[in-house]
Motif scaffolding. Structure first.
Motif, PDB file in Angstrom:
ATOM      1  N   GLU A 281       0.802  -1.227   0.000  1.00  0.00           N
ATOM      2  CA  GLU A 281       0.000   0.000   0.000  1.00  0.00           C
ATOM      3  C   GLU A 281       0.838   1.281   0.000  1.00  0.00           C
ATOM      4  OE1 GLU A 281      -4.034   0.032   1.234  1.00  0.00           O
ATOM      5  OE2 GLU A 281      -3.386   1.020   3.063  1.00  0.00           O
ATOM      6  N   SER A 314      -1.587  -0.959  -3.821  1.00  0.00           N
ATOM      7  CA  SER A 314      -2.825  -0.289  -3.419  1.00  0.00           C
ATOM      8  C   SER A 314      -2.470   1.178  -3.214  1.00  0.00           C
ATOM      9  CB  SER A 314      -3.327  -0.925  -2.116  1.00  0.00           C
ATOM     10  OG  SER A 314      -4.174  -0.032  -1.433  1.00  0.00           O
ATOM     11  N   LEU A 316      -3.746   4.842  -1.986  1.00  0.00           N
ATOM     12  CA  LEU A 316      -4.774   5.631  -1.308  1.00  0.00           C
ATOM     13  C   LEU A 316      -5.076   6.877  -2.123  1.00  0.00           C
ATOM     14  CD1 LEU A 316      -6.359   5.315   1.307  1.00  0.00           C
ATOM     15  CD2 LEU A 316      -4.325   3.925   1.422  1.00  0.00           C
ATOM     16  N   LYS A 344      -7.563   2.737  -3.694  1.00  0.00           N
ATOM     17  CA  LYS A 344      -8.027   2.589  -2.309  1.00  0.00           C
ATOM     18  C   LYS A 344      -8.844   3.819  -1.959  1.00  0.00           C
ATOM     19  CE  LYS A 344      -7.607  -0.307   1.133  1.00  0.00           C
ATOM     20  NZ  LYS A 344      -6.497  -0.187   2.021  1.00  0.00           N
ATOM     21  N   LEU A 365     -11.885  -0.956  -4.200  1.00  0.00           N
ATOM     22  CA  LEU A 365     -12.280  -1.538  -2.920  1.00  0.00           C
ATOM     23  C   LEU A 365     -13.764  -1.263  -2.683  1.00  0.00           C
ATOM     24  CD1 LEU A 365     -11.009  -2.704  -0.183  1.00  0.00           C
ATOM     25  CD2 LEU A 365     -11.225  -0.368   0.641  1.00  0.00           C
TER      26      LEU A 365
END
Ligand SMILES: O=P(O)(O)OC[C@@H](O)[C@@H](O)c1c[nH]c2ccccc12
Length: 497
Positions: A281, A314, A316, A344, A365
């Motif tokens: 992430e 991933s 954000l 994300k 997600l």
């Protein structure tokens, strides 16, 4: 997002009819008393004009009756709360647009109050009423009048008609869906044991509108962090939607390169290493941990992850709570990173799926704590349509059971962090994979991703033993000076090819 109810408005046709009757009688009297050719011609002409006037009134009446008939198709037992909060009236006669945010019940409690709300509509004007559905985070209105439920039903008839007519078009599907969940989303969510309310429950300030009074019934404060994020997200998404119309996103997707195989990459990594495939992430900060990496260069971190053997990344994109952005996602995509990318984000609206796709996402997600089943199913359909993989996230037994009952899910993430309280407990993964649930997941060939709170090789071994084939890790690797080394430390060995 607007549902068109082509409803003609006519003023008090009865009153006008009686005045028409008077006019007619007067003309006949005039003809009777002044019996000469000029008065006959004049009288006939007047009657001719009047006939049209009467016809117009009658057609107005017919339409009015039809509209009433619509309303009376109600289920007396249903008591729905109406999610409609705004309405826009375009008056065809003077081609002006008038818009006001007001409870729709007020608009329909009587034609008089409709005119009060819409100064441009005069009793004799005809117009088209367009109802805006609150999917935008506006507070929902609670009305307990029969009109609320009647009207909701009447409107959903229209939606069915609309959907049948344009089932081909995703845009219209979207509109219909937004309408449906806009009206009922919180009720549906509560029925499914969900605690997160999608929008603030309070209505407008208490006020008196015609014969209806709207009262605030709950306070306007989110009950936990996830709820706060979701409420905020609604407003944010609405603003973004204004700048990026769905049709232009669709056009961009038509010309975009195909997505990469997110699930395939995880499987391949598992087969290659015998260890859970890593979704690494790219996260600068989080509400629970604050800033994780001061000198944050998303592309550098992404490249370091890829070098360290991550199967997927991933990224954000939430700005307010995680200091992420869609620019980061786009930059990583354009920097030549080959790993498939998960956007994300807190998805509350199908529009976001299209947007994520245009920004380079290969997967998204979907959080079961936020989205009722109806939304999960719908969003899965859209994901399939536009080539996105969906990681469906659960964090308790109820959410897992709900998701197991839905067909078409290929990837389920078990979050060890409760997004409401931020409590992390990696035994959550084990708990949700025990017994029948684990069995069902295997039967359905669903890949399970262990999410959050994984720091050491022992943690990895623990969740792998529980049955996960992939892991989602942020903090423990993003915090390391060299994220490539971070991955090596996490697994206790080098997993790069
Ligand atoms: O940093 P961690 O503890 O390794 O967690 C990563 C990831 O699981 C977490 O960021 C996460 C899981 N689900 C989410 C939903 C939204 C935002 C963040 C998340």
């Amino acid at each position: 997002m607007y549902i068109k109810l082509s409803t003609m408005f006519y003023g008090s046709a009865c009153a006008r009819n009686s005045s028409m009757f008077l006019k007619q009688t007067m003309i006949l009297r005039f003809l009777f008393h002044c019996w000469n050719p000029t008065s006959i011609i004049l009288g006939s002409f007047l009657l001719y004009i009047l006939k049209f006037e009467i016809l117009r009134i009658n057609s107005g009446r017919a339409k009015r009756r039809r509209f009433k008939g619509h309303l009376s198709q109600r289920n007396p037992n249903s008591r729905m709360s109406c999610g409609i909060k705004t309405f826009t009236v375009s008056n065809h006669n003077c081609s002006e647009l008038w818009s006001k945010r007001a409870p729709i019940e007020a608009a329909f409690c009587s034609s008089r109050s409709l005119y009060e709300f819409c100064p441009l509509l005069r009793p004799r004007s005809s117009g088209v009423l367009t109802l805006g559905v609150s999917v935008s985070g506006y507070p929902r209105v609670h009305g307990n009048s029969l009109l609320t439920s009647r009207y909701t039903l009447a409107a959903s008839h229209e939606v069915h008609a609309m959907r049948n007519a344009t089932s081909e078009s995703v845009v219209d599907e979207l509109k219909s869906k937004e309408w449906e969940i806009g009206v009922l989303k919180d009720e549906i969510a509560a029925m499914q044991g969900m605690l997160i309310r999608r929008t603030p429950p309070t209505g407008p300030p208490p006020h008196y509108v015609g014969t209806f009074e709207f009262l605030q019934d709950e306070d306007n404060t989110p009950r936990n962090k996830l709820e706060e994020i979701v409420w905020y997200k609604y407003g944010e998404v609405n603003q973004m939607k204004e700048k990026n119309a769905l049709c232009s996103l669709k056009r961009a997707i038509d010309n975009a390169p195909p997505t990469r195989d997110f699930i395939g990459s995880l499987k391949e990594s598992y087969l290659r290493t015998g260890l859970p495939g890593l979704i690494a992430e790219v996260k600068k900060a989080s509400p629970s941990r604050g800033v994780l990496r001061e000198n944050f260069h998303p592309v550098e971190v992404a490249k370091a992850y890829e070098k360290g053997g991550a199967a997927c990344l991933s990224v954000l994109t939430d700005a307010k709570y995680f200091q992420g952005s869609f620019e980061n996602l786009e930059a990583i995509r354009n920097a030549g990173v080959k790993c498939p990318l998960l956007c994300k984000e807190f998805i509350v609206d199908a529009w976001q799926l299209y947007y994520a796709r245009t920004k380079g996402a290969d997967a998204v997600l979907l959080i079961a704590a936020v989205l009722p089943d109806i939304d999960i199913k719908y969003m899965l359909t859209i994901c399939k349509k536009i080539g996105l993989a969906a990681l469906v996230e659960v964090h308790d037994e109820n959410e897992m059971d709900r998701m197991l009952a839905i067909d078409g899910i290929e990837l389920i993430g078990i979050n060890n962090r409760n997004l409401g309280t931020f409590k992390v407990d990696i035994s959550n993964t084990k708990k949700l994979l025990e017994g029948e649930r684990g069995e069902k997941l295997r039967q359905k060939n669903i890949i399970v991703v262990g999410e959050s709170g994984l720091f050491t090789p022992a943690d990895i071994a623990y969740v792998q033993e529980a049955g996960v084939k992939a892991i989602l890790v942020g903090e423990s690797i993003v915090k390391q000076e060299d994220p490539t080394k971070g991955i090596r430390d996490l697994f206790g060995k080098d997993i790069s090819a």
